[in-house]
Write a protein that holds these residues in place. Structure first.
Motif, PDB file in Angstrom:
ATOM      1  N   THR A  17      -1.255  -2.022 -14.406  1.00 44.63           N
ATOM      2  CA  THR A  17      -1.352  -3.400 -14.229  1.00 44.63           C
ATOM      3  C   THR A  17      -0.649  -4.480 -15.097  1.00 44.63           C
ATOM      4  OG1 THR A  17      -3.557  -2.553 -13.246  1.00 44.63           O
ATOM      5  CG2 THR A  17      -3.331  -5.303 -13.459  1.00 44.63           C
TER       6      THR A  17
ATOM      7  N   PHE B  23      -0.155   0.228  -4.552  1.00 42.52           N
ATOM      8  CA  PHE B  23      -1.231   1.053  -4.027  1.00 42.52           C
ATOM      9  C   PHE B  23      -1.540   0.936  -2.767  1.00 42.52           C
ATOM     10  CE2 PHE B  23      -1.915   1.684  -8.663  1.00 42.52           C
ATOM     11  CZ  PHE B  23      -2.112   3.066  -8.695  1.00 42.52           C
ATOM     12  N   ALA B  24      -1.256  -0.201  -2.016  1.00 47.98           N
ATOM     13  CA  ALA B  24      -1.626  -0.555  -0.702  1.00 47.98           C
ATOM     14  C   ALA B  24      -0.514  -0.441   0.203  1.00 47.98           C
ATOM     15  CB  ALA B  24      -1.972  -1.880  -0.630  1.00 47.98           C
TER      16      ALA B  24
ATOM     17  N   THR C 126      -3.023   7.103  -2.451  1.00 47.68           N
ATOM     18  CA  THR C 126      -3.936   6.129  -3.248  1.00 47.68           C
ATOM     19  C   THR C 126      -5.421   6.546  -2.908  1.00 47.68           C
ATOM     20  OG1 THR C 126      -2.479   4.436  -2.703  1.00 47.68           O
ATOM     21  CG2 THR C 126      -4.656   3.705  -3.284  1.00 47.68           C
TER      22      THR C 126
ATOM     23  N   LEU D 288      -0.972  -7.912 -11.578  1.00 48.36           N
ATOM     24  CA  LEU D 288      -1.873  -7.163 -10.573  1.00 48.36           C
ATOM     25  C   LEU D 288      -1.409  -7.343  -9.070  1.00 48.36           C
ATOM     26  CD1 LEU D 288      -4.704  -6.575 -10.333  1.00 48.36           C
ATOM     27  CD2 LEU D 288      -5.272  -8.969 -10.170  1.00 48.36           C
ATOM     28  N   GLN D 289      -0.577  -8.356  -8.912  1.00 45.25           N
ATOM     29  CA  GLN D 289      -0.083  -8.469  -7.551  1.00 45.25           C
ATOM     30  C   GLN D 289       0.749  -7.245  -7.108  1.00 45.25           C
ATOM     31  OE1 GLN D 289      -0.663 -11.400  -5.856  1.00 45.25           O
ATOM     32  NE2 GLN D 289       0.319 -10.992  -3.808  1.00 45.25           N
ATOM     33  N   LYS D 290       1.593  -7.077  -7.977  1.00 42.49           N
ATOM     34  CA  LYS D 290       2.500  -5.741  -7.718  1.00 42.49           C
ATOM     35  C   LYS D 290       1.972  -4.406  -7.463  1.00 42.49           C
ATOM     36  CE  LYS D 290       6.881  -7.788  -9.031  1.00 42.49           C
ATOM     37  NZ  LYS D 290       8.008  -7.747  -9.747  1.00 42.49           N
ATOM     38  N   THR D 291       0.777  -4.374  -8.609  1.00 45.52           N
ATOM     39  CA  THR D 291       0.032  -3.099  -8.575  1.00 45.52           C
ATOM     40  C   THR D 291      -0.664  -2.958  -7.385  1.00 45.52           C
ATOM     41  OG1 THR D 291      -0.223  -3.323 -11.157  1.00 45.52           O
ATOM     42  CG2 THR D 291      -1.694  -1.998 -10.036  1.00 45.52           C
ATOM     43  N   LEU D 292      -1.152  -4.121  -7.058  1.00 41.15           N
ATOM     44  CA  LEU D 292      -1.876  -3.823  -5.582  1.00 41.15           C
ATOM     45  C   LEU D 292      -0.996  -3.715  -4.519  1.00 41.15           C
ATOM     46  CD1 LEU D 292      -4.698  -6.767  -6.177  1.00 41.15           C
ATOM     47  CD2 LEU D 292      -5.079  -4.306  -6.257  1.00 41.15           C
ATOM     48  N   GLY D 293      -0.105  -4.263  -4.569  1.00 37.68           N
ATOM     49  CA  GLY D 293       1.028  -4.010  -3.598  1.00 37.68           C
ATOM     50  C   GLY D 293       1.344  -2.779  -3.662  1.00 37.68           C
TER      51      GLY D 293
END
Length: 106
Positions: free
Chosen positions: A25, A37-38, A46, A30-35
């Protein structure tokens, strides 16, 4: 020996996993990490990765580590050719990775 240390010190293993997620992260945001993993093609990885962390948390460390390893390979398997090509260019390690046995892996 390391397996026994991890098996008896579940809290240390869990903290290492939290540091790994926090490091990703902090590295990419944060935005790219969530992107990451999603993504639809990485959702199984995931689920396995986070499920493995949860299993370690509820004191099933061996099963959790195996499931987490499967998730890790599914999530980050696309990066292995990049890592291997980088290692082939290093002075000392490159000779090892240029051996015919290891060069067939990637």
């Amino acid at each position: 020996m390391f397996g026994r240390v991890i098996y008896t010190n579940i809290q240390y293993f869990f903290i290492c996993q939290l540091f790994f997620l926090a490091g990703i992260t902090l590295l990419i945001g944060l935005q790219k990490t969530l992107g990451f993993f999603a993504q639809k093609n990485k959702i199984a990885g995931t689920i396995c990765f986070l499920g493995g962390i949860f299993l370690v948390l509820i004191k099933w460390p061996m099963v959790g580590m195996i499931i987490e390893l499967f998730g890790f390979i599914n999530l980050f398997g696309d990066f292995f050719p990049v890592i291997f090509s980088f290692l082939r260019k290093l002075p000392l390690i490159g000779r090892l990775f240029n051996l015919p046995i290891l060069s067939r892996l990637y």
